[in-house]
Design an enzyme around this catalytic site. Structure first.
Site, PDB file in Angstrom:
ATOM      1  N   ARG A  16      10.806 -24.590  -6.625  1.00  0.00           N
ATOM      2  CA  ARG A  16      11.741 -24.458  -5.336  1.00  0.00           C
ATOM      3  C   ARG A  16      11.567 -23.146  -4.636  1.00  0.00           C
ATOM      4  O   ARG A  16      11.833 -22.675  -3.675  1.00  0.00           O
ATOM      5  CB  ARG A  16      12.889 -24.834  -5.766  1.00  0.00           C
ATOM      6  CG  ARG A  16      13.039 -26.263  -5.984  1.00  0.00           C
ATOM      7  CD  ARG A  16      14.267 -26.691  -6.416  1.00  0.00           C
ATOM      8  NE  ARG A  16      14.479 -28.167  -6.618  1.00  0.00           N
ATOM      9  CZ  ARG A  16      15.468 -28.544  -7.614  1.00  0.00           C
ATOM     10  NH1 ARG A  16      16.471 -27.937  -8.124  1.00  0.00           N
ATOM     11  NH2 ARG A  16      15.315 -29.944  -7.705  1.00  0.00           N
ATOM     12  N   THR A  57      18.302 -40.439  -1.347  1.00  0.00           N
ATOM     13  CA  THR A  57      18.138 -39.763  -2.735  1.00  0.00           C
ATOM     14  C   THR A  57      19.549 -39.252  -3.063  1.00  0.00           C
ATOM     15  O   THR A  57      19.805 -39.521  -4.462  1.00  0.00           O
ATOM     16  CB  THR A  57      16.997 -38.531  -2.663  1.00  0.00           C
ATOM     17  OG1 THR A  57      15.788 -39.161  -2.303  1.00  0.00           O
ATOM     18  CG2 THR A  57      17.092 -37.709  -3.896  1.00  0.00           C
ATOM     19  N   ASP A  63      20.885 -40.561  -6.683  1.00  0.00           N
ATOM     20  CA  ASP A  63      20.825 -39.652  -7.635  1.00  0.00           C
ATOM     21  C   ASP A  63      22.108 -38.564  -7.687  1.00  0.00           C
ATOM     22  O   ASP A  63      22.235 -37.706  -8.589  1.00  0.00           O
ATOM     23  CB  ASP A  63      19.768 -38.847  -7.767  1.00  0.00           C
ATOM     24  CG  ASP A  63      18.406 -39.537  -7.850  1.00  0.00           C
ATOM     25  OD1 ASP A  63      18.720 -40.722  -8.390  1.00  0.00           O
ATOM     26  OD2 ASP A  63      17.287 -39.155  -7.617  1.00  0.00           O
ATOM     27  N   GLU A  69       0.884  -1.327  -0.035  1.00  0.00           N
ATOM     28  CA  GLU A  69      -0.158   0.023   0.067  1.00  0.00           C
ATOM     29  C   GLU A  69       0.868   1.384  -0.062  1.00  0.00           C
ATOM     30  O   GLU A  69       0.560   2.326  -0.909  1.00  0.00           O
ATOM     31  CB  GLU A  69      -0.849   0.221   1.293  1.00  0.00           C
ATOM     32  CG  GLU A  69      -1.580  -1.113   1.549  1.00  0.00           C
ATOM     33  CD  GLU A  69      -1.206  -2.203   2.280  1.00  0.00           C
ATOM     34  OE1 GLU A  69       0.056  -2.296   2.154  1.00  0.00           O
ATOM     35  OE2 GLU A  69      -1.961  -2.996   3.080  1.00  0.00           O
ATOM     36  N   GLY A 121      12.359 -39.566  -2.114  1.00  0.00           N
ATOM     37  CA  GLY A 121      11.992 -40.783  -2.537  1.00  0.00           C
ATOM     38  C   GLY A 121      10.755 -41.300  -1.975  1.00  0.00           C
ATOM     39  O   GLY A 121       9.911 -40.790  -1.085  1.00  0.00           O
ATOM     40  N   SER A 122      10.035 -42.644  -2.338  1.00  0.00           N
ATOM     41  CA  SER A 122       8.993 -43.226  -1.793  1.00  0.00           C
ATOM     42  C   SER A 122       8.795 -43.384  -0.345  1.00  0.00           C
ATOM     43  O   SER A 122       7.767 -42.913   0.124  1.00  0.00           O
ATOM     44  CB  SER A 122       8.973 -44.633  -2.130  1.00  0.00           C
ATOM     45  OG  SER A 122       9.459 -44.872  -3.488  1.00  0.00           O
ATOM     46  N   TRP A 151      15.400 -39.841 -16.993  1.00  0.00           N
ATOM     47  CA  TRP A 151      14.331 -38.855 -16.425  1.00  0.00           C
ATOM     48  C   TRP A 151      12.756 -39.552 -16.678  1.00  0.00           C
ATOM     49  O   TRP A 151      12.786 -39.892 -17.767  1.00  0.00           O
ATOM     50  CB  TRP A 151      14.686 -37.561 -17.061  1.00  0.00           C
ATOM     51  CG  TRP A 151      16.066 -36.937 -16.857  1.00  0.00           C
ATOM     52  CD1 TRP A 151      17.090 -36.741 -17.558  1.00  0.00           C
ATOM     53  CD2 TRP A 151      16.168 -36.346 -15.452  1.00  0.00           C
ATOM     54  NE1 TRP A 151      18.080 -36.227 -16.945  1.00  0.00           N
ATOM     55  CE2 TRP A 151      17.875 -35.845 -15.586  1.00  0.00           C
ATOM     56  CE3 TRP A 151      15.796 -36.240 -14.214  1.00  0.00           C
ATOM     57  CZ2 TRP A 151      18.568 -35.395 -14.747  1.00  0.00           C
ATOM     58  CZ3 TRP A 151      16.642 -35.558 -13.194  1.00  0.00           C
ATOM     59  CH2 TRP A 151      17.851 -35.152 -13.405  1.00  0.00           C
TER      60      TRP A 151
HETATM   61  C1  AOF Z   1       4.330  -6.979   4.705  1.00  0.00           C
HETATM   62  N1  AOF Z   1       3.877  -6.328   3.436  1.00  0.00           N
HETATM   63  O1  AOF Z   1       2.799  -5.403   1.921  1.00  0.00           O
HETATM   64  C2  AOF Z   1       1.714  -5.768   3.996  1.00  0.00           C
HETATM   65  C3  AOF Z   1       2.125  -6.392   5.201  1.00  0.00           C
HETATM   66  O2  AOF Z   1       6.973  -6.577   9.867  1.00  0.00           O
HETATM   67  P1  AOF Z   1       6.365  -5.426   9.380  1.00  0.00           P
HETATM   68  O3  AOF Z   1       6.293  -4.241  10.098  1.00  0.00           O
HETATM   69  O4  AOF Z   1       6.952  -5.280   7.926  1.00  0.00           O
HETATM   70  O5  AOF Z   1       4.711  -6.048   9.310  1.00  0.00           O
HETATM   71  C4  AOF Z   1       4.344  -7.193   8.728  1.00  0.00           C
HETATM   72  C5  AOF Z   1       2.998  -7.507   8.912  1.00  0.00           C
HETATM   73  O6  AOF Z   1       2.185  -6.363   8.196  1.00  0.00           O
HETATM   74  C6  AOF Z   1       2.474  -8.654   8.295  1.00  0.00           C
HETATM   75  O7  AOF Z   1       2.535  -9.806   8.960  1.00  0.00           O
HETATM   76  C7  AOF Z   1       1.028  -8.534   7.722  1.00  0.00           C
HETATM   77  O8  AOF Z   1       0.304  -8.759   8.828  1.00  0.00           O
HETATM   78  C8  AOF Z   1       1.145  -6.996   7.457  1.00  0.00           C
HETATM   79  N2  AOF Z   1       0.877  -6.504   6.240  1.00  0.00           N
HETATM   80  N3  AOF Z   1       2.980  -7.023   5.373  1.00  0.00           N
HETATM   81  O9  AOF Z   1       5.184  -7.261   4.776  1.00  0.00           O
HETATM   82  C9  AOF Z   1       2.665  -5.863   2.976  1.00  0.00           C
HETATM   83  N4  AOF Z   1       0.504  -5.281   3.672  1.00  0.00           N
HETATM   84 ZN    ZN Z   2       1.172  -2.185   6.018  1.00  0.00          ZN
END
Ligand code: AOF
Ligand code: ZN
Length: 339
Positions: free
Chosen positions: A176, A188, A192, A47, A270-271, A162
């Site tokens: 990942r 693994t 591999d 925001e 793996g399994s 593969w």
């Molecule tokens: C984010 N990014 O765009 C929004 C968040 O550790 P702070 O002060 O950055 O706050 C993190 C908290 O803020 C996060 O756990 C979530 O609840 C809220 N919103 N956080 O990192 C963002 N909008």
């Molecule tokens: Zn915020």
């Protein structure tokens, strides 16, 4: 809101332990005048990133996939800046499960018209890791497997190169990247000798049988869960781990990951480990190649028990099917965890 989600996804893999957030601001004619997103952990919230690009009074509606924060964290409350910039409407994808956040009430108190729950399911999927971390204080656990049409991941002697095509294997790198760490087992590594490029790797090696010359040890911060020792040696962190029924205790491992600040992990092995990890899994990425081994002794995706009735199966909900021609990727969730 769709655009907010797309913006947020640009930071996949970079915001942990914080959420993925995107923001769009429109003017009174519904034209987009600014966008923003949370680019990496510690950076401005989405925001703020968007609001800093507009003049006070120019913005009419602000769209954001997560309830704006109302607390002092690393940055001041986003609600304050929304109010200060004269935004009239705020459209929110989902409420923030973080108990520190009470943004909706703050905005309404300031006379702003607030709509909540737009594309809510998509917004919750986007931040499924964050939601589990905040509501359960646990690491999100995903499994990736790649099998033939008859559900086999390797021949009986362990050969697996593969099963899937280069295109499917390329996509695994993207998957990942979304996770804080990847996990595999000594079996693994011995079978591999994979490199598994990632900044953090978790290895389950009860008796420390893998050679430290194996390719996997060449890069990244590595945690080796074993029953013999604790200690640190350059990039290697040995974690002494209790053993249950002759196997490393997964319960211990997953709790330890959360303590270490590893908020999500992708298991690729793996399994046997796949089978044992299944009951902890939050999500499964299952590639299928259009091949049949026809060999009953070949290794299957999840191998951990004998059952007599089909009613004893574990049930899942298939969320998505993606094509990496000639292969497909099924993404599915355990039913009792999603319902
Ligand atoms: C984010 N990014 O765009 C929004 C968040 O550790 P702070 O002060 O950055 O706050 C993190 C908290 O803020 C996060 O756990 C979530 O609840 C809220 N919103 N956080 O990192 C963002 N909008
Ligand atoms: Zn915020």
């Amino acid at each position: 809101m769709q655009k907010c989600i797309e913006l947020a996804k640009q930071a996949e893999g970079k915001t942990s332990p914080n959420p993925l957030v995107g923001c769009v601001i429109t003017d009174e004619f519904d034209q987009i005048i600014a966008t923003g997103y949370h680019k990496k952990y510690g950076d401005n919230h989405a925001e703020r990133d968007a609001l800093l690009k507009i003049n006070t009074g120019d913005g009419d509606t602000l769209y954001v996939n997560l309830e704006p924060c109302s607390h002092y964290g690393k940055t001041p409350p986003c609600t304050d800046l929304i109010i200060e910039k004269g935004i009239k409407h705020v459209v929110i994808g989902m409420c923030d499960p973080n108990p520190l956040v009470n943004g909706i009430a703050q905005l309404r108190k300031a006379g702003i018209d607030v709509t909540v729950g737009v594309l809510e399911d998509e917004c919750k999927k986007l931040n499924e890791v964050f939601i589990k971390n905040v509501t359960e204080q646990k690491t999100f656990i995903a499994i990736k497997t790649a099998a033939t049409l008859d559900g086999k991941i390797a021949t009986s002697n362990g050969s697996s190169k593969w099963i899937t095509s280069p295109k499917a294997r390329q996509h695994v790198y993207e998957i990942r990247n979304r996770y804080d760490a990847i996990m595999t087992s000594s079996n693994t590594i011995v079978a591999d000798n994979p490199q598994m490029f990632h900044s953090r790797k978790i290895i389950l090696d009860r008796k420390l049988k893998t050679s430290l010359n194996s390719d996997i040890y060449k890069q990244g911060e590595i945690f080796i869960f074993n029953e013999l020792k604790d200690g640190v040696n350059n990039n290697l962190n040995f974690v002494k781990t209790p053993v249950k029924d002759g196997k490393i205790s997964l319960e211990f491992v997953f709790n330890k990951l959360y303590e270490l600040g590893i908020m999500s992990v992708l298991i690729e092995c793996g399994s046997k480990l796949n089978g044992k990890a299944l009951k902890y899994a939050d999500k499964i990425y299952h590639f299928i190649a259009p091949k049949i081994t026809g060999d009953n002794s070949a290794k299957s995706c999840f191998d951990y028990r004998k059952i007599n009735k089909i009613s004893e199966c574990v049930n899942f909900k298939i969320e998505n099917v993606e094509f990496y021609t000639p292969d497909i990727l099924l993404i599915y969730y355990p039913i009792d965890k999603t319902s």
